[in-house]
Write an enzyme that holds these catalytic residues in place. Structure first.
Site, PDB file in Angstrom:
ATOM      1  N   ASP B  94     -10.349  -8.451  -7.723  1.00  0.00           N
ATOM      2  CA  ASP B  94     -10.857  -9.704  -7.171  1.00  0.00           C
ATOM      3  C   ASP B  94     -12.249  -9.940  -7.754  1.00  0.00           C
ATOM      4  OD1 ASP B  94     -12.550  -7.958  -5.871  1.00  0.00           O
ATOM      5  OD2 ASP B  94     -11.572  -8.146  -3.943  1.00  0.00           O
ATOM      6  N   SER B  95     -12.872 -11.046  -7.397  1.00  0.00           N
ATOM      7  CA  SER B  95     -14.158 -11.398  -8.009  1.00  0.00           C
ATOM      8  C   SER B  95     -15.326 -10.751  -7.293  1.00  0.00           C
ATOM      9  CB  SER B  95     -14.351 -12.909  -7.947  1.00  0.00           C
ATOM     10  OG  SER B  95     -14.508 -13.301  -6.583  1.00  0.00           O
ATOM     11  N   GLY B  96     -15.069 -10.189  -6.121  1.00  0.00           N
ATOM     12  CA  GLY B  96     -16.160  -9.660  -5.308  1.00  0.00           C
ATOM     13  C   GLY B  96     -16.656 -10.663  -4.284  1.00  0.00           C
ATOM     14  N   GLY B  97     -16.285 -11.937  -4.477  1.00  0.00           N
ATOM     15  CA  GLY B  97     -16.787 -12.989  -3.592  1.00  0.00           C
ATOM     16  C   GLY B  97     -16.393 -12.774  -2.137  1.00  0.00           C
ATOM     17  N   ASP B 148     -15.190 -17.521  -6.291  1.00  0.00           N
ATOM     18  CA  ASP B 148     -15.008 -18.747  -5.512  1.00  0.00           C
ATOM     19  C   ASP B 148     -15.859 -18.680  -4.248  1.00  0.00           C
ATOM     20  OD1 ASP B 148     -13.498 -16.664  -4.456  1.00  0.00           O
ATOM     21  OD2 ASP B 148     -12.026 -17.998  -3.549  1.00  0.00           O
ATOM     22  N   GLN B 203      -9.022 -23.839  -3.671  1.00  0.00           N
ATOM     23  CA  GLN B 203      -9.523 -23.843  -2.299  1.00  0.00           C
ATOM     24  C   GLN B 203      -9.213 -25.203  -1.663  1.00  0.00           C
ATOM     25  OE1 GLN B 203     -10.835 -21.557  -0.374  1.00  0.00           O
ATOM     26  NE2 GLN B 203     -11.336 -19.845  -1.755  1.00  0.00           N
ATOM     27  N   ASP B 280      -1.371  -9.582  -2.048  1.00  0.00           N
ATOM     28  CA  ASP B 280      -2.072  -8.338  -1.720  1.00  0.00           C
ATOM     29  C   ASP B 280      -2.443  -8.426  -0.255  1.00  0.00           C
ATOM     30  OD1 ASP B 280      -4.448 -10.262  -2.129  1.00  0.00           O
ATOM     31  OD2 ASP B 280      -5.381  -8.473  -1.289  1.00  0.00           O
ATOM     32  N   CYS B 318      15.240   3.353   6.138  1.00  0.00           N
ATOM     33  CA  CYS B 318      14.249   3.518   5.072  1.00  0.00           C
ATOM     34  C   CYS B 318      14.488   4.821   4.312  1.00  0.00           C
ATOM     35  CB  CYS B 318      12.844   3.495   5.669  1.00  0.00           C
ATOM     36  SG  CYS B 318      11.540   3.750   4.455  1.00  0.00           S
ATOM     37  N   CYS B 320      12.089   6.292   2.345  1.00  0.00           N
ATOM     38  CA  CYS B 320      10.809   6.833   1.873  1.00  0.00           C
ATOM     39  C   CYS B 320      10.696   8.321   2.215  1.00  0.00           C
ATOM     40  CB  CYS B 320       9.630   6.067   2.466  1.00  0.00           C
ATOM     41  SG  CYS B 320       9.194   6.541   4.155  1.00  0.00           S
ATOM     42  N   CYS B 323      10.332   8.954   6.028  1.00  0.00           N
ATOM     43  CA  CYS B 323      11.549   8.757   6.830  1.00  0.00           C
ATOM     44  C   CYS B 323      12.642   9.763   6.487  1.00  0.00           C
ATOM     45  CB  CYS B 323      12.064   7.328   6.655  1.00  0.00           C
ATOM     46  SG  CYS B 323      11.019   6.108   7.494  1.00  0.00           S
ATOM     47  N   HIS B 349       5.061   5.253   4.302  1.00  0.00           N
ATOM     48  CA  HIS B 349       6.152   4.457   4.868  1.00  0.00           C
ATOM     49  C   HIS B 349       5.858   2.960   4.809  1.00  0.00           C
ATOM     50  CE1 HIS B 349       9.329   2.813   7.230  1.00  0.00           C
ATOM     51  NE2 HIS B 349       8.401   2.163   7.923  1.00  0.00           N
TER      52      HIS B 349
END
Lengths: 385, 385
Positions: B94-97, B148, B203, B280, B318, B320, B323, B349
């Site tokens: 990400d930009s850090g914003g 942004d 935005q 994300d 599941c 995983c 599980c 999980h």
């Protein structure tokens, strides 16, 4: 009568060092072996998968902690500790005594046992030799330990003798209970591992005559194995190793010997030279969480500023997941940033160093070059990384 | 000029949903995709090996955190973020914003950028569109984001318009800097990934006209992909999904669309239906550390007393590691006992649940049965576990 699921054979000797094969209801263990400490049914910061990948042959779990939380009754209803925690290989449980002596509050020792208050909620409990056997029967570990009285260091000969004698009387009661549990368990106790074995514990401080007496009394009762207790509690290393040597001398050659709670990698090599087969210690896991890494050139602390841009792995000679993939600089960053995975990666490395050291010890004994290995191991460690 | 190492192709559509293939300098990513959040260069409580085993195709890392510690200069000297952290697959930064707006102290926004004080040591910093591009060039992520202005929710139309317009001006500066970095990086900036791509951010709050204007202005500049920012910040779900739908409508069909910071599994399915390709979110990892598990029948909190002796896995459907090997009773025990590995097993999980959901989404789109998948997914989740 010996436990049916247990066996031990010394396959090679090299000076005082022994290589052996121990069989348990949950599989075989090549000795000398190191047992990672899984206090509450998990080794801190790593998964069972990590442990298996590292070649962990046998795990140690703490009876005191599991008795208090989640409780041995609950674990027995789940089918025993192996099933509860999902670890299908051998497990050794301690008796809970050491933790009662080091963690619990308002401790009182009588001939009957130790009464104490839980460090978790202050509740009152009484741990007797019988109770320790019952709890471990419910946990269903492969190797159970008798309840012993853990004397402090330093201790004068007179109280050391009293403590040793009580440990011997408790051992008799523990073995009697162990046999009762095998043939006709009392109501309310549900043994979950019919092949469980039981180890006696030799005490006696650092006094040769007391160690000899304690060994004789414990061996006379007859256990599947013998532990050396009361060491690695603050005494000088030389005195510890001397005591190990004088104790193993009085133990039968055909049963496993377990040095409880030791130690550094150097201690392990030296104890093997004195005839020890089994070890457990929190050093590799606890130090990992503090950023200290064991390497073939000695210890390093990953927090040190000098590693800030060090692109080398923690130990260039190590083949663990951490050393194959990550730099000291990244591990330092993770530690300084408070990332939990720092503990995981450090623990993976330290356990690998311990387990790998034991593997090299076993190989050296089998090939008859243990003395050369021992010399080179110490020489290398003394070269700073 | 588009970034040379980047490509994207929509391979299937099914209603509004798209399946695609994104190529980056560190490998390909099948979309729709979920990116686990590796804030400081590590996903909390799991190893990269765990992530790879789970099928993680692309990782997100936070520029704000890495810029402050260990610093992008140090990471550039180590060869870039992939090499520093030992993750060879695609990374988005990400930009850090967003973190400046949510974590930093004494924040002041001007046309130039955002000045703030570090939450770690109080040191002063200025983040401009150019600086955000420089830092990400040094990190060498595969996908970089423009800086942004992250407006709060709720926000009135007038300030939302001002903020959106500034974001568009910043986007122009960010793209200019990005192109300069590619052709003639200024002294002191060491780009570590010549194939890095840059995404613009749309935005405009929840206002259709502002979203349309923002999309038009950002698309006019020309980026390798477009993100939808300013959502998942407290607005009602219906409003979020409406805004997603009205925004994707104004984005070109042949570039990836990334909905930043969302959301629950249900949100992901619904956003895919509205044309989103990338996600994300900290929900699966953060909630795991608090004991909350996402399952195919809804969420459960493993701390609950009802799981004390529950021998079933967290999610019977599941596959995983957690599980397949562990019961709810054991996971509850680990959590209550404060074992770090509880966070690891829960995170494994939850990430698997997210990644598996995305895999099933991709499959459903490819086979043209996304609508049926969507209906059944929601029906199942509403049945309590």
């Amino acid at each position: 009568m010996m436990a049916p699921g247990f066996g031990f054979e010394v396959t090679h000797t090299d000076g005082g060092a022994r290589r052996g094969a121990m069989s348990t209801p949950h599989g075989d263990v090549a000795t000398p072996a190191f047992m990672p400490v899984g206090t509450q049914g998990a080794v801190k910061a790593v998964t069972h998968r990590d442990l298996a990948d590292l070649g962990t042959g046998i795990l140690l779990a703490n009876t005191y902690h599991l008795y208090l939380r989640p409780g041995d009754d609950l674990i027995a209803r789940a089918g025993g500790l192996h099933r509860f925690i999902g670890w299908p290989r051998p497990i050794l449980t301690d008796s809970g005594g050491y933790q009662v002596f080091s963690l619990a509050e308002r401790r009182t020792i009588t001939e009957e046992g130790v009464s104490f208050r839980s460090h978790l909620d202050g509740s009152s409990h009484l741990l007797t030799p019988e109770k320790a056997a019952d709890v471990q029967a419910q946990l269903g570990s492969d190797l159970a330990m008798v309840l012993d009285e853990c004397a402090a260091f330093p201790i004068e000969p007179a109280p050391a003798r009293l403590s040793m004698a009580r440990t011997a009387r408790w051992a008799r009661r523990a073995r009697d209970r162990f046999e009762t549990l095998r043939t006709s368990p009392p109501a309310g106790v549900m043994p979950t591992n019919p092949g469980q074995a039981q180890f006696g514990i030799v005490q006696g401080g650092v006094y040769p005559d007391l160690r000899e007496e304690s060994a004789a009394a414990t061996v006379a009762i007859g256990f599947e194995g013998y532990a050396i207790g009361g060491l690695s509690v603050g005494e000088p290393i030389d005195l510890m190793l001397e005591t190990v040597a004088m104790t193993t001398r009085h133990l039968p050659p055909d049963v496993p010997r377990y040095l409880m709670g030791a130690g550094t990698p150097e201690d392990l090599v030296e104890s093997v030279a004195r005839g020890v087969d089994l070890f457990d210690c929190v050093l590799p896991t606890r130090n990992a969480r503090n950023g200290q890494l064991f390497t073939s050139r000695g210890r390093i602390n990953i927090r040190n500023l000098r590693y800030r841009e060090d692109q080398a792995p923690p130990d260039a000679d190590c083949g663990c997941y951490t050393c194959r993939h990550f730099s000291r600089a990244y591990l330092r960053h993770l530690f300084m940033a408070g990332e939990m995975v720092a503990a995981t990666l450090n623990t993976v490395h330290n356990l690998r160093f311990y387990l790998d050291t034991l593997e090299r010890i076993r190989e050296a004994i089998a090939f008859g070059w243990f003395e050369r290995f021992r010399t080179e191991f110490h020489q290398r460690l003394s070269r700073r990384p």
